[in-house]
Motif scaffolding. Structure first.
Motif, PDB file in Angstrom:
ATOM      1  N   PRO A  74      32.417 -51.039-105.891  1.00 52.68           N
ATOM      2  CA  PRO A  74      33.707 -50.403-105.661  1.00 52.68           C
ATOM      3  C   PRO A  74      33.522 -49.017-105.051  1.00 52.68           C
ATOM      4  N   VAL A  75      34.437 -48.618-104.182  1.00 47.30           N
ATOM      5  CA  VAL A  75      34.325 -47.331-103.488  1.00 47.30           C
ATOM      6  C   VAL A  75      34.279 -46.167-104.475  1.00 47.30           C
ATOM      7  N   ASP A  76      35.049 -46.249-105.564  1.00 43.69           N
ATOM      8  CA  ASP A  76      35.043 -45.128-106.517  1.00 43.69           C
ATOM      9  C   ASP A  76      33.689 -44.991-107.203  1.00 43.69           C
ATOM     10  N   ALA A  77      33.008 -46.109-107.447  1.00 41.02           N
ATOM     11  CA  ALA A  77      31.665 -46.042-108.032  1.00 41.02           C
ATOM     12  C   ALA A  77      30.685 -45.426-107.042  1.00 41.02           C
ATOM     13  N   ALA A  78      30.824 -45.775-105.764  1.00 41.90           N
ATOM     14  CA  ALA A  78      29.972 -45.189-104.734  1.00 41.90           C
ATOM     15  C   ALA A  78      30.210 -43.690-104.628  1.00 41.90           C
ATOM     16  N   ASP A  79      31.471 -43.282-104.698  1.00 40.24           N
ATOM     17  CA  ASP A  79      31.801 -41.849-104.618  1.00 40.24           C
ATOM     18  C   ASP A  79      31.109 -41.059-105.729  1.00 40.24           C
ATOM     19  N   ARG A  80      31.123 -41.618-106.936  1.00 39.33           N
ATOM     20  CA  ARG A  80      30.509 -40.911-108.068  1.00 39.33           C
ATOM     21  C   ARG A  80      28.989 -40.812-107.901  1.00 39.33           C
ATOM     22  N   ALA A  81      28.367 -41.864-107.394  1.00 38.04           N
ATOM     23  CA  ALA A  81      26.919 -41.839-107.205  1.00 38.04           C
ATOM     24  C   ALA A  81      26.519 -40.849-106.115  1.00 38.04           C
ATOM     25  N   VAL A  82      27.279 -40.809-105.046  1.00 39.33           N
ATOM     26  CA  VAL A  82      27.011 -39.860-103.961  1.00 39.33           C
ATOM     27  C   VAL A  82      27.144 -38.429-104.480  1.00 39.33           C
ATOM     28  N   ALA A  83      28.188 -38.188-105.281  1.00 43.84           N
ATOM     29  CA  ALA A  83      28.375 -36.853-105.851  1.00 43.84           C
ATOM     30  C   ALA A  83      27.205 -36.482-106.763  1.00 43.84           C
ATOM     31  N   ALA A  84      26.714 -37.439-107.542  1.00 43.21           N
ATOM     32  CA  ALA A  84      25.580 -37.175-108.431  1.00 43.21           C
ATOM     33  C   ALA A  84      24.329 -36.820-107.630  1.00 43.21           C
ATOM     34  N   ALA A  85      24.104 -37.542-106.525  1.00 48.79           N
ATOM     35  CA  ALA A  85      22.938 -37.258-105.682  1.00 48.79           C
ATOM     36  C   ALA A  85      23.026 -35.862-105.084  1.00 48.79           C
ATOM     37  N   ARG A  86      24.198 -35.497-104.633  1.00 49.62           N
ATOM     38  CA  ARG A  86      24.367 -34.177-104.011  1.00 49.62           C
ATOM     39  C   ARG A  86      24.249 -33.060-105.039  1.00 49.62           C
ATOM     40  N   GLU A  87      24.843 -33.258-106.201  1.00 47.25           N
ATOM     41  CA  GLU A  87      24.782 -32.234-107.240  1.00 47.25           C
ATOM     42  C   GLU A  87      23.353 -32.015-107.729  1.00 47.25           C
TER      43      GLU A  87
END
Length: 358
Positions: A74-87
């Motif tokens: 799901p796109v929302d799950a991808a968004d959270r993972a991308v944010a975690a990688a960047r943070e």
């Protein structure tokens, strides 16, 4: 393949490490070879223990573990993972688990450009391809991008031990689907044909042994080897009706990925059989039969896998929508794809009828 000696074959640079203990014994060295020092490990809830072992093996090179993988990405799950990688300031990503975890890792790579290391724990084959998928508002979109192709794949049969026999069987048949469709893909090559036939043969032999003795390292290893071959075929060719239909069933109706592939494959092959006789002949050889669709359905049922879409919870009233959405897509297939044809395939698969087509 004598009729098809006009082909193009492209091999992408991927390093494959296949051995017992590779998940924890090789991960730090492989990350270092890529020059990576800040890796985010991603996984699903079911594979968290294996992912934690990989994270521990990375030591200080691991900057976090994110367990938000979900089916169909799901796109929302991808968004959270991308944010975690960047943070975390990650310079790479390690995906540990099945297709959902690998898919989440690919979503991170797609959005950030970070190199991906895959540590698969099922037979899905996603790790071998440059194909990504994202689901939003009930629609699963897929595409290809070299940036999501894992730079390294670590195959460790021990990681598949926690996979229950029913899931091992459906994951294995899912892998067979990759090889089967590669045999009639427009961009197939003689090398892919050889890999596909060997992959199907190896998986069909491994699954009954695995079901009889789930702790057998030999059976687990052969199944993982077969999954690599079958997935490599998928990564080098274009998907046809079977995969596109399963994407619609999964993305629109939330059906489980491997189980859906297992149910649909015999019917998709029966549907395409007359238009792809050489592909079916290769599958017949690999399976030691003269009726691959029937053999696959019997194998699935004998090993306890579902054999109808009704068992997966799909309603009969959903079949027309699924047929319409699939027929509206653009993709190559040996037989012309029509809404009526897809609907007939779906009705047979929903009822679990004997697949017929030749």
């Amino acid at each position: 393949m004598s009729e098809h000696l006009d082909f193009t074959h492209e091999t992408r640079p991927v390093r494959v490490v296949f051995r017992a203990g590779a998940a924890t014994g090789a991960i730090a060295e492989e990350a270092a070879l890529l020059g990576l020092r800040r890796l985010l490990v991603v996984c699903g809830a079911r594979g968290a223990a294996s992912a934690r072992a990989v994270a521990d093996a990375l030591g200080p090179a691991c900057v976090g573990l994110h367990d938000g993988a979900r089916q169909h990405v799901p796109v929302d799950a991808a968004d959270r993972a991308v944010a975690a990688a960047r943070e975390a300031g990650a310079d790479g990503c390690v995906a540990v688990g099945g297709g959902s975890a690998i898919g989440l890792g690919k979503a991170v790579a797609l959005r950030t450009g970070l190199p991906l290391i895959a540590v698969p724990s099922t037979y899905s084959g996603s790790e071998t391809t440059a194909v990504w998928g994202l689901t939003e508002n009930g629609v699963k979109r897929t595409g290809q991008d070299p940036v999501v192709q894992p730079r390294v794949i670590l195959y460790d049969p021990a990681l598949t031990y926690p996979l229950p026999v029913p899931l091992s069987v459906t994951s294995g048949i899912n892998a067979v689907a990759h090889a089967a469709e590669a045999l009639y893909a427009p961009d197939r090559s003689p090398l892919i044909a050889l890999m596909a036939e060997e992959g199907v043969r190896a998986m069909a032999a491994a699954l009954p042994e695995l079901a009889a003795d789930p702790g057998s390292p030999e059976a687990r290893g052969r199944a993982l080897y077969a999954a690599w071959l079958c997935g490599s075929c998928l990564g080098a060719t274009t998907m046809g009706l079977h995969h596109k239909l399963c994407h619609v069933l999964g993305g629109t109706f939330g059906l489980p990925h491997a189980e859906t592939h297992t149910v649909v494959l015999p019917y998709a092959l029966a549907h395409n059989a007359r238009a792809a006789p050489d592909a079916l002949a290769a599958l017949d050889r690999a399976l030691g039969t003269d009726d691959t669709p029937r053999r696959l359905r019997e194998l699935s049922g004998r090993l306890g896998a579902p054999t109808s879409l009704a068992e997966l919870g799909l309603k009969e009233s959903d079949l027309a929508t699924a047929a319409e959405r699939t027929a509206a897509l653009s993709f190559p297939n040996p037989r012309e794809v029509t809404e009526a044809g897809v609907l007939a395939l779906l009705r047979a698969a929903h009822a679990g009828e004997r697949p017929t087509g030749r």
